[in-house]
Motif scaffolding. Structure first.
Motif, PDB file in Angstrom:
ATOM      1  N   LYS A  32       8.563  -0.147  -8.357  1.00  0.00           N
ATOM      2  CA  LYS A  32       7.310   0.505  -7.990  1.00  0.00           C
ATOM      3  C   LYS A  32       7.343   0.831  -6.508  1.00  0.00           C
ATOM      4  CE  LYS A  32       3.270  -1.567  -7.170  1.00  0.00           C
ATOM      5  NZ  LYS A  32       1.981  -2.287  -7.385  1.00  0.00           N
ATOM      6  N   VAL A  33       6.939   2.039  -6.175  1.00  0.00           N
ATOM      7  CA  VAL A  33       6.875   2.461  -4.786  1.00  0.00           C
ATOM      8  C   VAL A  33       5.454   2.891  -4.469  1.00  0.00           C
ATOM      9  CG1 VAL A  33       7.636   4.171  -3.094  1.00  0.00           C
ATOM     10  CG2 VAL A  33       9.278   3.192  -4.682  1.00  0.00           C
ATOM     11  N   THR A  34       4.961   2.493  -3.303  1.00  0.00           N
ATOM     12  CA  THR A  34       3.680   2.990  -2.824  1.00  0.00           C
ATOM     13  C   THR A  34       3.905   3.734  -1.517  1.00  0.00           C
ATOM     14  OG1 THR A  34       3.185   0.972  -1.601  1.00  0.00           O
ATOM     15  CG2 THR A  34       2.427   1.087  -3.896  1.00  0.00           C
ATOM     16  N   PHE A  35       2.988   4.624  -1.203  1.00  0.00           N
ATOM     17  CA  PHE A  35       3.141   5.493  -0.029  1.00  0.00           C
ATOM     18  C   PHE A  35       1.769   5.646   0.608  1.00  0.00           C
ATOM     19  CE2 PHE A  35       4.930   8.118   2.878  1.00  0.00           C
ATOM     20  CZ  PHE A  35       5.187   9.452   2.582  1.00  0.00           C
ATOM     21  N   ASP A  36       1.598   5.096   1.801  1.00  0.00           N
ATOM     22  CA  ASP A  36       0.325   5.169   2.516  1.00  0.00           C
ATOM     23  C   ASP A  36       0.552   5.995   3.773  1.00  0.00           C
ATOM     24  OD1 ASP A  36      -1.956   4.724   4.117  1.00  0.00           O
ATOM     25  OD2 ASP A  36      -2.324   2.805   3.134  1.00  0.00           O
ATOM     26  N   THR A  37       0.130   7.263   3.723  1.00  0.00           N
ATOM     27  CA  THR A  37       0.382   8.158   4.856  1.00  0.00           C
ATOM     28  C   THR A  37      -0.524   7.849   6.042  1.00  0.00           C
ATOM     29  OG1 THR A  37      -1.101   9.787   3.859  1.00  0.00           O
ATOM     30  CG2 THR A  37       1.258  10.030   3.422  1.00  0.00           C
ATOM     31  N   THR A  38      -1.597   7.088   5.802  1.00  0.00           N
ATOM     32  CA  THR A  38      -2.463   6.682   6.912  1.00  0.00           C
ATOM     33  C   THR A  38      -1.800   5.552   7.697  1.00  0.00           C
ATOM     34  OG1 THR A  38      -4.434   7.324   5.670  1.00  0.00           O
ATOM     35  CG2 THR A  38      -4.740   5.820   7.544  1.00  0.00           C
ATOM     36  N   LEU A  39      -1.293   4.571   6.964  1.00  0.00           N
ATOM     37  CA  LEU A  39      -0.587   3.456   7.596  1.00  0.00           C
ATOM     38  C   LEU A  39       0.836   3.841   7.987  1.00  0.00           C
ATOM     39  CD1 LEU A  39      -1.568   0.382   5.364  1.00  0.00           C
ATOM     40  CD2 LEU A  39      -2.418   0.963   7.646  1.00  0.00           C
ATOM     41  N   GLU A  54       1.322   6.021  -5.714  1.00  0.00           N
ATOM     42  CA  GLU A  54       2.186   5.038  -6.368  1.00  0.00           C
ATOM     43  C   GLU A  54       3.098   5.760  -7.355  1.00  0.00           C
ATOM     44  OE1 GLU A  54       0.257   1.319  -7.768  1.00  0.00           O
ATOM     45  OE2 GLU A  54       1.101   1.866  -9.719  1.00  0.00           O
ATOM     46  N   LYS A  55       4.317   5.249  -7.484  1.00  0.00           N
ATOM     47  CA  LYS A  55       5.250   5.790  -8.471  1.00  0.00           C
ATOM     48  C   LYS A  55       5.981   4.610  -9.090  1.00  0.00           C
ATOM     49  CE  LYS A  55       6.470   9.789  -8.765  1.00  0.00           C
ATOM     50  NZ  LYS A  55       7.711  10.509  -8.425  1.00  0.00           N
ATOM     51  N   ARG A  56       6.165   4.668 -10.410  1.00  0.00           N
ATOM     52  CA  ARG A  56       6.837   3.553 -11.107  1.00  0.00           C
ATOM     53  C   ARG A  56       8.026   4.072 -11.909  1.00  0.00           C
ATOM     54  NH1 ARG A  56       3.546  -1.260 -12.075  1.00  0.00           N
ATOM     55  NH2 ARG A  56       1.518  -1.011 -11.082  1.00  0.00           N
ATOM     56  N   LYS A  57       9.031   3.196 -12.001  1.00  0.00           N
ATOM     57  CA  LYS A  57      10.191   3.489 -12.845  1.00  0.00           C
ATOM     58  C   LYS A  57      10.746   2.157 -13.307  1.00  0.00           C
ATOM     59  CE  LYS A  57      14.810   5.575 -12.748  1.00  0.00           C
ATOM     60  NZ  LYS A  57      15.815   6.224 -11.859  1.00  0.00           N
ATOM     61  N   GLU A  58      10.516   1.849 -14.562  1.00  0.00           N
ATOM     62  CA  GLU A  58      10.962   0.573 -15.143  1.00  0.00           C
ATOM     63  C   GLU A  58      10.426  -0.578 -14.301  1.00  0.00           C
ATOM     64  OE1 GLU A  58      14.980   2.574 -17.071  1.00  0.00           O
ATOM     65  OE2 GLU A  58      15.186   1.185 -15.408  1.00  0.00           O
ATOM     66  N   ARG A  59      11.309  -1.409 -13.708  1.00  0.00           N
ATOM     67  CA  ARG A  59      10.825  -2.545 -12.928  1.00  0.00           C
ATOM     68  C   ARG A  59      10.560  -2.188 -11.461  1.00  0.00           C
ATOM     69  NH1 ARG A  59      14.293  -6.117 -11.961  1.00  0.00           N
ATOM     70  NH2 ARG A  59      16.187  -5.001 -12.601  1.00  0.00           N
ATOM     71  N   LEU A  69      11.554   8.850  -5.705  1.00  0.00           N
ATOM     72  CA  LEU A  69      10.964   9.729  -4.706  1.00  0.00           C
ATOM     73  C   LEU A  69       9.462   9.696  -4.884  1.00  0.00           C
ATOM     74  CD1 LEU A  69      12.029  13.329  -3.782  1.00  0.00           C
ATOM     75  CD2 LEU A  69       9.700  12.921  -4.574  1.00  0.00           C
ATOM     76  N   ILE A  70       8.726   9.630  -3.802  1.00  0.00           N
ATOM     77  CA  ILE A  70       7.263   9.666  -3.879  1.00  0.00           C
ATOM     78  C   ILE A  70       6.761  10.721  -2.909  1.00  0.00           C
ATOM     79  CG2 ILE A  70       7.013   7.759  -2.207  1.00  0.00           C
ATOM     80  CD1 ILE A  70       4.524   6.902  -3.928  1.00  0.00           C
TER      81      ILE A  70
END
Lengths: 113, 118
Positions: free
Chosen positions: A63-70, A56-61, A49-50
């Protein structure tokens, strides 16, 4: 209208490479976004969850990114393995305070050995 | 196993018949959700309970669909006068509402009930 779009075409990559999956949304202002994994014939399994204030959020292998502008989230699996082969779903809530998740249609990932 | 369970796992019925599915959430979870999923699509929200109160219903939940959670524990989803378009996987999920920020909503899904209407 509100939409959540994920690449409907399957993503095929070689073992060891990084898989990148995309989730785009329109006409939402989500407080957070979630990613789930689903194997055939099984229910989705929560991965990450981000929140809107996190880039950015990472968990082991993973990775999630979240761009609220895009209005976009990217989901990365590094050093991919054949066991990572599954459908990956992004999900968000329509409005703050709501509980029901709205899911994208998912992207199927196939990792070749 | 302390996860979400659903029963039955598979159901084949003839058009016009009534069917009922059961969901047992994770025991300490007070929130319970029903979703429907068709092939190649993500789950679509049907309804949501907090304890025994049904707080949200989707427009997808026609008059033929009814859900209950009488004691705030297990839930049932009934479909009356089934139609072929009801064929889908019916998923149940639960989440905790205890001391969590309003924005936190990780949901734990059961294995689903696959309904086939002939």
């Amino acid at each position: 209208s509100q939409k959540i779009e994920q690449n409907s075409e399957a993503l095929n990559i070689q073992e060891g490479k990084t898989a990148t999956l995309t989730c785009n949304y329109t006409n939402y202002s989500p407080a957070y976004l979630q990613w789930y994994r689903q194997d055939p014939g099984r229910g989705p399994v929560f991965l990450l969850l981000i929140r809107e204030n996190e880039k950015e959020k990472r968990k082991e292998r993973l990775k999630v990114t979240f761009d609220t502008t895009l209005k976009q989230s990217l989901f990365h699996i590094t050093a991919s393995q054949p066991a990572d082969s599954a459908t990956y779903l992004c999900a968000l809530v329509k409005d703050t305070g709501r509980r029901a998740l709205t899911f994208g249609s998912g992207t199927r990932l196939q990792v070749q050995p | 196993d302390t996860g979400v369970s659903q029963d039955p796992r598979h159901k084949i019925t003839k058009r016009g018949q009534n069917v009922t599915f059961r969901c047992d959430p994770i025991s300490e979870h007070n929130r319970l959700y029903w979703y429907r999923q068709t092939l190649g699509q993500g789950p679509e929200f049907l309804t949501y309970f907090q304890n025994e109160a049904q707080l949200e219903k989707s427009r997808l939940l026609s008059d033929r669909f009814s859900a209950e959670r009488p004691k705030g524990s297990f839930s049932t989803l009934e479909i009356q006068r089934t139609e072929q378009g009801d064929s889908a996987m019916y998923l149940c999920a639960s989440s905790t509402g205890l001391s969590t920020p309003i924005s936190y909503n990780e949901q734990f899904f059961g294995p689903g009930t696959r309904l086939t209407v002939l």
